[in-house]
Write an enzyme that holds these catalytic residues in place. Structure first.
Site, PDB file in Angstrom:
ATOM      1  N   GLU A  79      44.026 -87.493  47.947  1.00  0.00           N
ATOM      2  CA  GLU A  79      43.395 -87.689  49.185  1.00  0.00           C
ATOM      3  C   GLU A  79      43.029 -86.276  49.913  1.00  0.00           C
ATOM      4  O   GLU A  79      43.277 -86.495  51.269  1.00  0.00           O
ATOM      5  CB  GLU A  79      44.387 -88.537  49.928  1.00  0.00           C
ATOM      6  CG  GLU A  79      44.612 -90.117  49.136  1.00  0.00           C
ATOM      7  CD  GLU A  79      45.417 -91.052  50.056  1.00  0.00           C
ATOM      8  OE1 GLU A  79      46.130 -90.234  50.832  1.00  0.00           O
ATOM      9  OE2 GLU A  79      45.799 -92.007  49.497  1.00  0.00           O
TER      10      GLU A  79
ATOM     11  N   GLU B  90      43.268 -97.888  42.237  1.00  0.00           N
ATOM     12  CA  GLU B  90      44.012 -98.867  42.967  1.00  0.00           C
ATOM     13  C   GLU B  90      43.584-100.057  43.439  1.00  0.00           C
ATOM     14  O   GLU B  90      43.704-100.391  44.558  1.00  0.00           O
ATOM     15  CB  GLU B  90      45.041 -97.898  44.040  1.00  0.00           C
ATOM     16  CG  GLU B  90      45.563 -96.421  43.545  1.00  0.00           C
ATOM     17  CD  GLU B  90      46.099 -95.918  44.573  1.00  0.00           C
ATOM     18  OE1 GLU B  90      46.222 -96.384  45.765  1.00  0.00           O
ATOM     19  OE2 GLU B  90      46.111 -94.497  44.332  1.00  0.00           O
TER      20      GLU B  90
END
Length: 475
Positions: free
Chosen positions: A236, A343
């Site tokens: 991220e 995910e």
């Protein structure tokens, strides 16, 4: 005129009910491109989008094709296009030609086709709770060929206190995966979000932080070198910059370089959220993703690094903007790197009475759209068994019985495989079969003597550029 709400979609098809004069369309389209390009240049976001718009314009000027869409379309049209792309990108049409050694065609030969593996991986999130749960292990191994550990490989899990490393759980989980042919992603080496740093890490000076981070990289990557299908090196880091703020703007690229030098044959991923989920997220738009990826690869020493695109795909409680998903995946696919949805889940508003039904509907939409892009090599469902918690989405209840989500995924798993098939050759000794790409075992049986021959081979357009496959029955 073209309304502002109608988007240019690179990888779409022309709706049958769309009719517009060619001259008027081209004039309007060029004006739209020029205005849009001026806006992008002004905002400083132009370069990648400029290339995308230019490519789209060139394709449109060469005539109408599936990459041009300005009109509404029905769900049936959208589904037909997805199926078309799946057939083109995921399947290979083969002509099995059955003969005897003297070249005589064999009419009525039976071909037993068994799919051994698929080029596409269905995966699931996994936690340490699987370690002592035989039923959970059996359920997981029966369905999935890929896994992401939720927390067990993260720095705060393996070294909560300085110098106190513990890899017991990930070691045991990886041993289980290895025993059942399940490939595992290394999630994650480092995480750029300050919120997920240990308290002791936050207190370190820049010099001490670099030492600690390098020690972390060396520890986890050397331990699992060559055993993982990929590493999320810096999680991220489009949205966050913990390491960049303390160590300099090239911190991520330097850590990628360090991982690459330790484990050079493993694919290294960026792993980000909202690149396909939200059109209004200014931090993680596809063009920004590609710019960051390019910057990492351009860092000295990273030129030969194998990289991949990791997309978390946490979708919200509103209908999914499939136009944006398609555009995003199409743009990301252009760089030729493997894409993993790492995910994937769909969160629902708990106040909705029909939330379970809507969740299944939205999930099917995003799964079908994602699978229609051949660059998407795997989808990791987040998460599977309810033992791991169902705060967003689960495939099973506490008894490992399917939820509606589980039923949907089982159905799509079955739909997107060739499985075991039996066909019979015609009078010319030919059997035509469309097969999902993967490894196969084919057994040919003589119709008169029941003598059989068996062969295994890889099916895809690279391994079998010629659609004709010659098989002989030995007599």
């Amino acid at each position: 005129m073209i309304s502002g709400s109608q988007k240019l979609r690179k990888d779409s098809f022309v709706s049958p009910h769309f009719v517009l004069d060619l001259t008027e369309l081209m004039t309007t389209f060029i004006i739209f491109l020029l205005l849009h390009l001026c806006f992008l240049l002004k905002s400083g976001e132009a370069q990648v989008r400029k290339d995308l718009i230019t490519n789209a314009a060139e394709k449109t000027l060469n005539g109408f094709d599936e990459n041009t869409l300005f009109s509404p379309y029905t769900k049936q049209e959208w589904r037909s296009y997805q199926d078309k792309k799946i057939n083109e990108g995921r399947k290979t049409q083969l002509n099995f030609i059955i003969t005897y050694p003297n070249k005589t065609a064999v009419k009525g030969a039976k071909l037993h086709i068994k799919q051994l593996t698929s080029d596409f991986h269905w995966g699931c999130g996994m936690t340490h709770r699987i370690i002592n749960n035989p039923a959970y292990k059996k359920w997981f191994a029966s369905k999935f060929t890929a896994a992401d550990f939720h927390n067990e490989l993260k720095w705060y899990y393996t070294e909560p206190q300085p110098g106190q490393e513990n890899y017991t759980d990930p070691d045991t989980m990886l041993k289980f995966a290895d025993e059942h042919g399940i490939i595992v992603r290394g999630h994650t080496v480092l995480w750029d979000d300050v919120k997920y740093q240990q308290k002791w890490v936050k207190k370190l000076s820049p010099k001490k932080l670099l030492q600690a981070a390098n020690k972390r990289v060396d520890s986890v990557v050397k331990r699992y070198k060559g055993r993982l299908v990929g590493w999320d090196v810096m999680n991220e880091n489009l949205h966050h910059n913990f390491f960049e703020k303390r160590l300099g703007k090239n911190a991520s690229a330097i850590f990628y370089n360090r991982v690459y030098n330790i484990d050079p044959n493993t694919t290294l991923y960026m792993n980000e959220f909202n690149t396909t989920e939200h059109v209004n997220d200014k931090w993680a738009a596809p063009e920004k993703y590609l710019r960051r990826l390019k910057k990492i690869r351009a860092y000295p020493g990273n030129n030969g690094m194998k990289m991949g695109i990791g997309l978390q795909c946490h979708y919200g409680a509103k209908p999914i903007d499939l136009h944006y998903v398609r555009n995003s995946l199409s743009l990301l696919s252009q760089v030729g790197l493997p894409i993993w949805l790492t995910e994937l889940d769909v969160k629902m508003d708990p106040a909705l009475e029909n939330k379970s039904q809507l969740q299944v509907i939205y999930l099917e939409e995003i799964l079908r759209e994602s699978f229609s892009h051949a660059s998407v090599k795997a989808i990791i469902i987040w998460t599977g068994a309810s033992i791991d918690g169902c705060d967003v989405m689960c495939m099973t209840n506490e008894k490992l019985e399917n939820t509606p989500v589980g039923d949907l995924i089982d159905r799509l798993m079955e739909e997107w495989k060739t499985g075991n098939t039996e066909v019979v050759s015609d009078s010319n000794g030919i059997s035509k079969v469309s097969m999902f790409n993967g490894r196969y075992e084919v057994t040919v049986v003589d119709p008169f003597t029941n003598v059989s021959s068996r062969v295994t081979f890889k099916v895809d357009k690279v391994s079998l550029p010629d659609e004709n496959v010659h098989l002989q029955i030995l007599v």
